[in-house]
Write an enzyme that holds these catalytic residues in place. Structure first.
Site: not given
Length: 188
Positions: A68-70
């Site tokens: 994931a990347d936020t």
């Protein structure tokens, strides 16, 4: 049962997956996180999530990988992690009294299938005073956090409302992640 790997060293992502009872290993790949010219925040977080998953699959081809990347977006601009106290204050000045969007790209991948999604949550920030900013910075919590805040911590007092996934703002939208995981497992 296939080996599950979280492609992140984020303690928050680890806590979220533990919260739903998943058993997993952690391996954080080293990838270039530069924003490409003209790249939207949606494209950016999805590209990074997919790149992280693929980097881990190279090392562990028999695994199921969650990556994931936020990032935050305000007025179409990506708001990253603060580089200094002054940078954090500049970020908070932009967010203060306004709404912004938190985007997470999530990827679940095996050597046979890669599936990804982008989740958006709208966050409202109260108007912050200089004292609010000084006091919050002094806690140390903003360091290393996208948007210079952690909704699951002290910053919760500055956020009167969100629209969408709370866990997304923490760093991993659980519902959507688990749906991707079910889909990928069913197709293997």
């Amino acid at each position: 049962m296939e080996h599950l790997i979280l492609a992140s060293s984020s303690p928050r992502r680890q806590e979220l997956l533990q919260q739903v009872g998943l058993d997993f290993a952690v391996y954080s790949p080293d990838i270039d996180e530069s924003v490409l010219p003209g790249e939207t925040v949606e494209a950016y977080v999805e590209r990074l999530a997919r790149a992280k998953a693929q980097a881990v699959l190279v090392k562990f081809p028999d695994a199921i990988v969650i990556a994931a990347d936020t990032s935050l977006s305000l007025d179409g601009q990506i708001i990253g992690k603060p580089e200094s106290k002054q940078h954090a204050f500049a970020i908070w000045s932009q967010l203060s009294g306004r709404q912004h969007d938190v985007f997470s790209g999530v990827c679940v991948a095996t050597s046979q299938r890669i599936s990804s999604i982008v989740v958006c949550t709208r966050v409202e920030f109260q108007q912050l005073s200089l004292d609010d900013m000084e006091n919050y910075w002094a806690t140390g919590e903003p360091v290393g956090k996208a948007g210079a805040y952690a909704i699951q911590g002290i910053a919760a007092q500055y956020i009167p409302r969100i629209e969408g996934s709370y866990s997304n703002v923490v760093g991993l939208p659980l519902y959507e992640t688990l749906q991707l995981l079910k889909t990928v497992k069913a197709l293997n």
